[in-house]
Design a protein around this motif. Structure first.
Motif, short mmCIF file in Angstrom:
data_model
loop_
_atom_site.label_atom_id
_atom_site.label_comp_id
_atom_site.label_asym_id
_atom_site.label_seq_id
_atom_site.Cartn_x
_atom_site.Cartn_y
_atom_site.Cartn_z
N ILE A 63 0.96 -1.19 0.02
CA ILE A 63 -0.06 -0.11 0.18
C ILE A 63 0.64 1.30 0.07
O ILE A 63 0.50 2.32 -0.62
N ARG A 64 1.83 1.22 0.89
CA ARG A 64 2.79 2.37 0.79
C ARG A 64 3.71 2.55 -0.55
O ARG A 64 4.03 3.82 -0.82
N ALA A 65 3.90 1.42 -1.38
CA ALA A 65 4.30 1.62 -2.63
C ALA A 65 3.53 2.39 -3.48
O ALA A 65 4.03 2.69 -4.60
N VAL A 66 2.24 2.42 -3.29
CA VAL A 66 1.31 3.07 -4.49
C VAL A 66 1.81 4.54 -4.49
O VAL A 66 1.67 5.12 -3.20
N PRO A 67 2.05 5.31 -5.50
CA PRO A 67 2.52 6.77 -5.51
C PRO A 67 1.46 7.79 -4.77
O PRO A 67 0.09 7.38 -4.81
N ARG A 68 1.81 8.58 -4.23
CA ARG A 68 1.15 9.73 -3.72
C ARG A 68 0.29 10.60 -4.66
O ARG A 68 -1.05 10.86 -4.37
N SER A 69 0.66 10.58 -5.93
CA SER A 69 -0.07 11.14 -6.86
C SER A 69 -1.41 10.62 -7.19
O SER A 69 -2.34 11.13 -7.65
N LEU A 70 -1.57 9.43 -7.04
CA LEU A 70 -2.66 8.77 -7.58
C LEU A 70 -3.71 8.77 -6.31
O LEU A 70 -4.83 9.36 -6.66
N ARG A 71 -3.17 9.34 -5.10
CA ARG A 71 -4.31 9.44 -4.14
C ARG A 71 -4.65 11.03 -4.28
O ARG A 71 -5.94 11.49 -4.20
N GLU A 72 -3.66 11.87 -4.71
CA GLU A 72 -4.09 13.19 -4.82
C GLU A 72 -4.88 13.28 -6.09
O GLU A 72 -5.71 14.24 -6.20
N GLY A 73 -4.74 12.66 -7.03
CA GLY A 73 -5.71 12.67 -8.40
C GLY A 73 -7.05 12.21 -8.01
O GLY A 73 -8.06 12.73 -8.49
N ALA A 74 -7.17 11.25 -7.22
CA ALA A 74 -8.56 10.80 -6.55
C ALA A 74 -9.05 12.03 -5.92
O ALA A 74 -10.31 12.26 -6.03
N TYR A 75 -8.48 12.53 -4.92
CA TYR A 75 -9.11 13.76 -4.31
C TYR A 75 -9.43 15.03 -4.86
O TYR A 75 -10.44 15.48 -4.61
#
Length: 311
Positions: free
Chosen positions: A186-198
């Motif tokens: 889970i931590r290997a998932v890039p932060r950019s994917l989370r920010e794109g979802a937000y």
């Protein structure tokens, strides 16, 4: 001028000698590392060879049909039966109970530590969480027998030795395996994917289940398969808490016997070396080896099949 040339010659010679010495050291280190790796490989092949050699001798006396089609396992009785399915049933039953505990606990723990816990809290909780993996399995077994079983018998008609207590403790024991690997995935998932979802306006919980977990599916699936492999190969917990009653059943309240529990029973030394009873140890070990190897192959395939690569 001549002195300068001599100095340069000596420096070049010293440099070449130093480089030759370093090359020799590198070769020695490489040879040592190769020998270490070779010992591991040869040890593995030696174990596999011995297991299948004695298992082959077993099948010279007991047919494949009797071993895989019979539904009774009584090799130590006067009326002997060699059907391995009761042992496989007990192994899968306790494994199913264990994974029904380990998967939700491990995955939820990984999600909390990765997405919700403050860094300082996560730094404290993760080592404490992984400490469960360091507890000896015999402790889990006696805890299941002396605490979990009496507690559950207040509500359920459990036998003294039963699959439910053993499976529950195995689940707690395997939770760090599932949780730690899932957390890394889970931590290997890039932060950019989370920010794109937000940025699309979805909530944090929705981003976890719709973006983060699918992106980490490879590692999470591998952790679950490895957890299953660990449960299938667990010995002391099921020896102590599940009992030694080989039967085909789906009743969690009854005593069952797993493949590893039977192997521990035969390893006690009651069966003469070279007898059919002794050879059953290797026959069951061969089946267990094939099962765990298959699970590891599936884990490797899933990891590569669903692996996500990010720049």
């Amino acid at each position: 001028m001549q002195a300068t040339n001599q100095d340069n010659f000596h420096q070049s010679r010293e440099s070449l000698e130093k480089k030759a010495s370093e090359d020799i050291q590198e070769k020695i280190v490489a040879a040592i590392l190769f020998c270490c790796a070779l010992i591991s490989v040869l040890t593995t092949f030696g174990i596999v060879f011995i297991i299948f050699q004695v298992a082959f001798e077993f099948f010279q006396e007991v047919s494949f049909a009797e071993f895989f089609l019979d539904t009774k396992w009584t090799p130590l009785f006067a009326e002997r039966h060699f059907g391995v399915w009761p042992l496989i049933n007990g192994t899968f039953l306790t494994t199913a109970i264990a994974m029904s505990v380990a998967i939700p606990l491990g995955l939820c723990s990984a999600i909390y530590l990765s997405e919700y816990a403050p860094p300082k809290v996560a730094a404290i909780l993760r080592p404490a969480f992984e400490l469960l993996a360091g507890i000896p399995t015999v402790v889990y077994g006696y805890f299941a027998l002396l605490f979990i079983t009496p507690l559950l018998r207040n509500f359920l008609p459990l036998e003294i030795f039963n699959a439910l207590s053993a499976g529950l403790m195995m689940g707690v024991m395997i939770t760090p395996t599932v949780g730690s690997i899932s957390l890394d995935a889970i931590r290997a998932v890039p932060r950019s994917l989370r920010e794109g979802a937000y940025a699309l306006g979805i909530t944090k919980l929705e981003s976890i289940f719709k973006v983060v977990l699918p992106a980490a599916l490879s590692g999470i699936s591998a952790s679950i398969i490895l957890g299953i492999s660990r449960a299938v190969g667990e010995t002391m917990t099921v020896v102590i808490a599940a009992g030694q009653q080989p039967r085909i059943t789906v009743n969690l309240l009854e005593s069952v016997e797993t493949m590893t529990a039977y192997m521990a029973q035969i390893s006690g030394g009651d069966s003469p070396r070279g007898s059919v009873n002794f050879k059953t140890l290797y026959a069951v070990g061969a089946v267990l080896f094939i099962l765990t190897l298959s699970l590891n192959i599936v884990s490797y395939w899933i990891s590569n099949r669903f692996k996500e690569k990010y720049d």
